[in-house]
Design a protein around this motif. Structure first.
Motif, PDB file in Angstrom:
ATOM      1  N   ARG A 146      44.293  30.439 -37.833  1.00 55.32           N
ATOM      2  CA  ARG A 146      43.347  30.118 -37.448  1.00 55.32           C
ATOM      3  C   ARG A 146      42.818  28.543 -37.651  1.00 55.32           C
ATOM      4  N   GLN A 185      35.335  30.594 -34.480  1.00 56.78           N
ATOM      5  CA  GLN A 185      36.687  30.264 -33.286  1.00 56.78           C
ATOM      6  C   GLN A 185      36.563  30.467 -32.326  1.00 56.78           C
ATOM      7  N   THR A 187      37.699  32.369 -28.805  1.00 51.27           N
ATOM      8  CA  THR A 187      39.410  32.454 -28.358  1.00 51.27           C
ATOM      9  C   THR A 187      39.081  33.655 -27.070  1.00 51.27           C
ATOM     10  N   GLN A 188      39.522  33.501 -25.881  1.00 45.76           N
ATOM     11  CA  GLN A 188      39.707  33.894 -24.683  1.00 45.76           C
ATOM     12  C   GLN A 188      40.538  34.739 -24.033  1.00 45.76           C
ATOM     13  N   SER A 189      40.539  36.093 -24.577  1.00 43.66           N
ATOM     14  CA  SER A 189      42.076  37.171 -24.846  1.00 43.66           C
ATOM     15  C   SER A 189      41.947  38.028 -23.462  1.00 43.66           C
ATOM     16  N   TYR A 207      36.096  38.034 -24.368  1.00 43.42           N
ATOM     17  CA  TYR A 207      36.147  36.739 -26.148  1.00 43.42           C
ATOM     18  C   TYR A 207      35.960  36.929 -27.061  1.00 43.42           C
ATOM     19  N   GLU A 208      36.849  36.609 -28.394  1.00 43.52           N
ATOM     20  CA  GLU A 208      36.947  36.999 -29.409  1.00 43.52           C
ATOM     21  C   GLU A 208      36.464  35.572 -30.045  1.00 43.52           C
ATOM     22  N   SER A 220      35.092  39.517 -36.953  1.00 46.67           N
ATOM     23  CA  SER A 220      35.229  39.090 -35.172  1.00 46.67           C
ATOM     24  C   SER A 220      33.854  39.769 -34.227  1.00 46.67           C
TER      25      SER A 220
END
Length: 256
Positions: A146, A185, A187-189, A207-208, A220
């Motif tokens: 990360r 951070q 992140t688009q999952s 999103y995470e 998270s």
């Protein structure tokens, strides 16, 4: 009492703002403090004189910097005889604090040096630095995959939770833990997908939001953004796990 919501940047700004002599601090020191990632404050000495009304305390504020180093500021908080005003001054070393005590309270430098703050041979305590450094080192070594943005992460977590509209969103216990977030951070999952919902297409994104905390833990939040609403408006839902978030998307889209 310190504000549990206060960031390191806000803490430093408040400290410098109330000090009568903050302009005397070296420019290079102030520049380094601008990179502070975390802080720890502690009462170091206290002296009260009921007979005269004089009162003083010394606080040590330790900052862990982005380059891995640390800086301490020594804050003298005092009230002089016949004056109820509480004043604050900041110093870069204990020696400077000793001279200030002698100046403000009419003591000779040798008398001021008898203060427990400045006993000969006294080494600066490094517990705060060790604890802060260990926390950051642990988080960096256990999550090499990360890249966290070290910024207003606690504020970001509050914004994510605030916009959640689902009744089963994370509660106060999770919110309390995230108040110590110092990096995050996003992140688009899953995103941009149109799925049938109630006879029409609806957009879904997942999103995470990953946070690293001062205790070395990682938490998270999983945010679902969709338009599977009766009027097609945009809606946000937040869950504690990816499985719960994907289950919610499946339910909203009526995928069987």
């Amino acid at each position: 009492m310190s504000d549990p919501y206060e960031t390191t940047e806000a803490h430093l700004g408040r400290l410098l703002g109330r000090a009568l002599n903050s302009f005397d601090l070296p420019d290079r020191l102030v520049e380094r403090l601008g990179t502070a990632l975390a802080h720890s404050s502690s009462l170091y000495t206290t002296h009260h004189s009921p007979a005269t009304g004089c009162w003083r305390e010394t606080h040590r504020h330790t900052y862990l910097l982005a380059d891995g180093g640390s800086v301490s500021l020594w804050e003298l908080v005092y009230r002089q005889e016949g004056d109820r005003t509480v004043r604050h001054e900041l110093f870069a070393s204990k020696a400077e604090t000793c001279l200030a005590v002698a100046r403000l309270f009419g003591e000779s430098p040798s008398e001021a040096a008898l203060d427990p703050l400045l006993l000969p041979g006294d080494e600066e305590p490094d517990d705060d630095v060790a604890v802060l450094s260990a926390l950051f080192a642990a988080s960096a070594s256990t999550r090499p995959h990360r890249e966290y943005a070290v910024e207003q992460s606690a504020d970001h977590a509050r914004r994510v939770l605030r916009r959640a509209e689902n009744a089963d969103r994370p509660g106060e216990q999770v919110a309390a833990r995230l108040r110590s977030a110092y990096g995050h951070q996003i992140t688009q999952s899953f995103g941009g997908r149109q799925c049938p919902s109630g006879g029409r297409d609806a957009g879904f994104s997942l999103y995470e939001h990953a946070f690293v905390l001062l205790d070395g833990a990682e938490v998270s939040l999983w945010e679902v953004e969709h338009t599977a609403t009766p009027d097609g408006r945009h809606m946000c839902e937040v869950y504690e796990s990816e499985a719960a978030a994907r289950g919610a998307m499946e339910h909203r889209a009526r995928v069987r």
